[in-house]
Design a protein around this motif. Structure first.
Motif, PDB file in Angstrom:
ATOM      1  N   ARG B 154       0.880  -1.169   0.000  1.00 27.20           N
ATOM      2  CA  ARG B 154       0.000   0.000   0.000  1.00 27.20           C
ATOM      3  C   ARG B 154       0.916   1.217   0.000  1.00 27.20           C
ATOM      4  O   ARG B 154       1.813   1.337   0.842  1.00 27.20           O
ATOM      5  CB  ARG B 154      -0.860   0.008   1.269  1.00 27.20           C
ATOM      6  N   ILE B 155       0.708   2.068  -0.962  1.00 31.95           N
ATOM      7  CA  ILE B 155       1.588   3.224  -1.088  1.00 31.95           C
ATOM      8  C   ILE B 155       0.878   4.447  -0.559  1.00 31.95           C
ATOM      9  O   ILE B 155      -0.082   4.929  -1.153  1.00 31.95           O
ATOM     10  CB  ILE B 155       2.016   3.431  -2.564  1.00 31.95           C
ATOM     11  N   LYS B 156       1.336   4.920   0.606  1.00 34.35           N
ATOM     12  CA  LYS B 156       0.719   6.068   1.241  1.00 34.35           C
ATOM     13  C   LYS B 156       1.720   7.215   1.308  1.00 34.35           C
ATOM     14  O   LYS B 156       2.922   6.978   1.435  1.00 34.35           O
ATOM     15  CB  LYS B 156       0.254   5.714   2.656  1.00 34.35           C
ATOM     16  N   GLY B 157       1.249   8.403   1.256  1.00 34.74           N
ATOM     17  CA  GLY B 157       2.136   9.558   1.384  1.00 34.74           C
ATOM     18  C   GLY B 157       1.729  10.636   0.411  1.00 34.74           C
ATOM     19  O   GLY B 157       1.351  10.353  -0.721  1.00 34.74           O
ATOM     20  N   HIS B 158       1.766  11.863   0.882  1.00 33.27           N
ATOM     21  CA  HIS B 158       1.412  12.989   0.020  1.00 33.27           C
ATOM     22  C   HIS B 158       2.410  14.115   0.250  1.00 33.27           C
ATOM     23  O   HIS B 158       2.698  14.461   1.381  1.00 33.27           O
ATOM     24  CB  HIS B 158       0.008  13.514   0.355  1.00 33.27           C
ATOM     25  N   ALA B 159       2.913  14.639  -0.826  1.00 27.30           N
ATOM     26  CA  ALA B 159       3.738  15.840  -0.725  1.00 27.30           C
ATOM     27  C   ALA B 159       2.990  16.932  -1.465  1.00 27.30           C
ATOM     28  O   ALA B 159       2.274  16.668  -2.427  1.00 27.30           O
ATOM     29  CB  ALA B 159       5.094  15.602  -1.363  1.00 27.30           C
ATOM     30  N   THR B 224       8.032  11.913  -0.794  1.00 27.22           N
ATOM     31  CA  THR B 224       7.932  11.945   0.671  1.00 27.22           C
ATOM     32  C   THR B 224       8.664  10.743   1.240  1.00 27.22           C
ATOM     33  O   THR B 224       8.829   9.732   0.554  1.00 27.22           O
ATOM     34  CB  THR B 224       6.466  11.870   1.188  1.00 27.22           C
ATOM     35  N   GLN B 225       9.096  10.875   2.476  1.00 26.93           N
ATOM     36  CA  GLN B 225       9.791   9.764   3.122  1.00 26.93           C
ATOM     37  C   GLN B 225       8.860   9.151   4.152  1.00 26.93           C
ATOM     38  O   GLN B 225       8.164   9.875   4.874  1.00 26.93           O
ATOM     39  CB  GLN B 225      11.079  10.265   3.797  1.00 26.93           C
ATOM     40  N   GLU B 226       8.830   7.812   4.199  1.00 26.29           N
ATOM     41  CA  GLU B 226       8.008   7.163   5.219  1.00 26.29           C
ATOM     42  C   GLU B 226       8.621   7.405   6.595  1.00 26.29           C
ATOM     43  O   GLU B 226       9.841   7.521   6.725  1.00 26.29           O
ATOM     44  CB  GLU B 226       7.913   5.653   4.955  1.00 26.29           C
ATOM     45  N   GLU B 227       7.765   7.436   7.562  1.00 26.91           N
ATOM     46  CA  GLU B 227       8.260   7.669   8.924  1.00 26.91           C
ATOM     47  C   GLU B 227       9.151   6.527   9.384  1.00 26.91           C
ATOM     48  O   GLU B 227       8.852   5.358   9.164  1.00 26.91           O
ATOM     49  CB  GLU B 227       7.073   7.767   9.904  1.00 26.91           C
ATOM     50  N   VAL B 248       9.940   3.205  -2.888  1.00 28.81           N
ATOM     51  CA  VAL B 248      11.315   2.714  -3.034  1.00 28.81           C
ATOM     52  C   VAL B 248      11.852   2.419  -1.655  1.00 28.81           C
ATOM     53  O   VAL B 248      11.806   3.279  -0.761  1.00 28.81           O
ATOM     54  CB  VAL B 248      12.211   3.763  -3.740  1.00 28.81           C
ATOM     55  N   GLU B 249      12.326   1.193  -1.482  1.00 32.64           N
ATOM     56  CA  GLU B 249      12.818   0.758  -0.170  1.00 32.64           C
ATOM     57  C   GLU B 249      14.311   0.487  -0.288  1.00 32.64           C
ATOM     58  O   GLU B 249      14.733  -0.300  -1.147  1.00 32.64           O
ATOM     59  CB  GLU B 249      12.057  -0.526   0.201  1.00 32.64           C
ATOM     60  N   PHE B 250      15.092   1.141   0.540  1.00 35.14           N
ATOM     61  CA  PHE B 250      16.536   0.895   0.551  1.00 35.14           C
ATOM     62  C   PHE B 250      16.880  -0.167   1.588  1.00 35.14           C
ATOM     63  O   PHE B 250      16.226  -0.258   2.627  1.00 35.14           O
ATOM     64  CB  PHE B 250      17.287   2.182   0.888  1.00 35.14           C
ATOM     65  N   ALA B 251      17.909  -0.942   1.290  1.00 28.05           N
ATOM     66  CA  ALA B 251      18.412  -1.888   2.286  1.00 28.05           C
ATOM     67  C   ALA B 251      19.107  -1.096   3.389  1.00 28.05           C
ATOM     68  O   ALA B 251      19.633  -0.015   3.131  1.00 28.05           O
ATOM     69  CB  ALA B 251      19.390  -2.853   1.639  1.00 28.05           C
ATOM     70  N   ALA B 252      19.109  -1.639   4.583  1.00 26.83           N
ATOM     71  CA  ALA B 252      19.799  -0.978   5.685  1.00 26.83           C
ATOM     72  C   ALA B 252      21.273  -0.835   5.310  1.00 26.83           C
ATOM     73  O   ALA B 252      21.868  -1.740   4.736  1.00 26.83           O
ATOM     74  CB  ALA B 252      19.649  -1.805   6.960  1.00 26.83           C
TER      75      ALA B 252
END
Lengths: 253, 253
Positions: B154-159, B224-227, B248-252
């Motif tokens: 689910r893609i949430k976020g608004h800029a 936007t960046q997820e919390e 987009v998810e980055f690896a740690a």
């Protein structure tokens, strides 16, 4: 016959779906990449490849590239890229290409000038000297006077104001960390309208590379039209530093 | 065993030089294109391909795409893309992928949702009905519970303000005349710095496609960046029209 010349590289491809542009023919980007891949493979087969380049800490740099196409192969069509070295002089090689269909159609030809430079020093290395030091390296010169090869054009033209600017990002950068040589061709063709590119074929592209550009750098594109012909000259600069210069020739509509 | 399942497509590739990004691994662009090519080939093999699509004057449209990579194969490495259809419902298919190395390394997996739409009407066509009318078409559902498949996020976020805008040009447009689905991934990754993309691997990309965009249209990118996590949401809009949304998810690091 030239078909039997062992010093010519023959590389077979097919135009895969999603590798074409909106006209249904191989995109200029992928065509350019294929030429680079063939140059790289052929040089590798003669001991000059990336493996050797790494041992010697040097890389091949494209100095000029001219592609002249009668037409580009369409989706699902087979083509073969023939490549050979026409001459070696000091730190340069002249490498030529012919793009031929399975049915013998000559789609086009290309010429390129490559230099070998030190990875750290960025200075050119003498190919003649390198060959003497490493006898396993051999780049045999092949002359094919029956094949029409486009000689690099003199690119003249100056515009005073950029028509567009772009900042180089991730998708522009290749494994050497600089803007990919072929990616400039995308940015150059992007200056022309969808309508023009749909109605008229690009017949020929000449590229001259001067300096490398890197990620996050802003590059300006300057466009001028040659007098009396449907040919265009594009300069790409970073501030006042020339990065590359191109000439784009459209077929008569 | 699944290896013997005739309804799974197996397509073998090698990462060719100039198909990698600056990190030396297959570029996200080429990886995405390979997934589309495999989907297209596999559907064609089952009578649903481009040939059938043309007879029926309809085209496949990608609705969602999720790619989750442990790592991407590097230059000269072999990989196989396995693809199969997990389910068909109304006008949609769920198609899954696994990207596996010659040595059995699972590089990653992907999931996608496709619809078949009329070329002119742009309206969805019932796949169930089409299969009934054309018995030569068959898309057999394959269930592989042992394979981890990334479910669309689910893609949430608004800029409220775009971070960048670009105008779609020649190099963005594919044979259907609209901005290529995978090209959006380039524009999205181009929002991140060279340094970040060099230091941290992108682990996963989710794409949701809403509307088509065409050449010369100006598109705005909202970021936007997820919390609390190093995950980002990107919306691409044409004025107020949503074109696509990504995560987009980055690896740690």
């Amino acid at each position: 016959m030239t078909e039997g010349n062992q010093h010519i590289g023959y590389y077979h491809f097919v135009v895969e779906p999603f590798h074409e542009d909106f006209t249904g023919h191989i995109s200029w980007n992928l065509l350019g990449i294929r030429l680079l891949q063939c140059a790289s493979k052929h040089a590798a087969a003669y001991g000059f490849g990336s493996v050797m380049a790494e041992q010697e800490a040097c890389i091949w740099v494209l100095s000029r590239l001219t592609i002249e196409m009668n037409r580009r192969p369409a989706t699902h069509q087979d083509y073969c890229i023939e490549t050979w070295v026409d001459s070696i002089y000091r730190q340069f090689t002249n490498r030529y290409y012919r793009i031929v269909g399975a049915d013998g159609t000559v789609y086009g030809t290309a010429s390129s000038i490559w230099a070998l430079i030190g990875r750290e020093s960025r200075r050119p290395i003498s190919l003649e000297k390198l060959q003497q030091e490493h006898p396993t390296m051999s780049l045999i010169e092949v002359h094919r006077p029956e094949v029409h090869i486009p000689e690099p054009a003199r690119i003249k033209g100056h515009a005073s104001e950029p028509v567009r600017s772009f900042t180089a990002h991730y998708s522009d950068i290749d494994i050497n960390g600089h803007v990919n040589s072929i990616r400039y061709i995308d940015h150059i063709l992007d200056l022309f309208s969808f309508e023009k590119l749909g109605e008229q074929e690009v017949r020929r592209i000449d590229m001259t590379y001067s300096s490398e550009a890197f990620c996050h750098q802003k590059l300006d594109l300057y466009l001028t039209q040659e007098e009396a012909e449907d040919n265009y000259v594009i300069e790409i600069k970073r501030s006042d530093t020339p990065i590359c210069k191109a000439r784009v020739e459209f077929a008569a509509s």
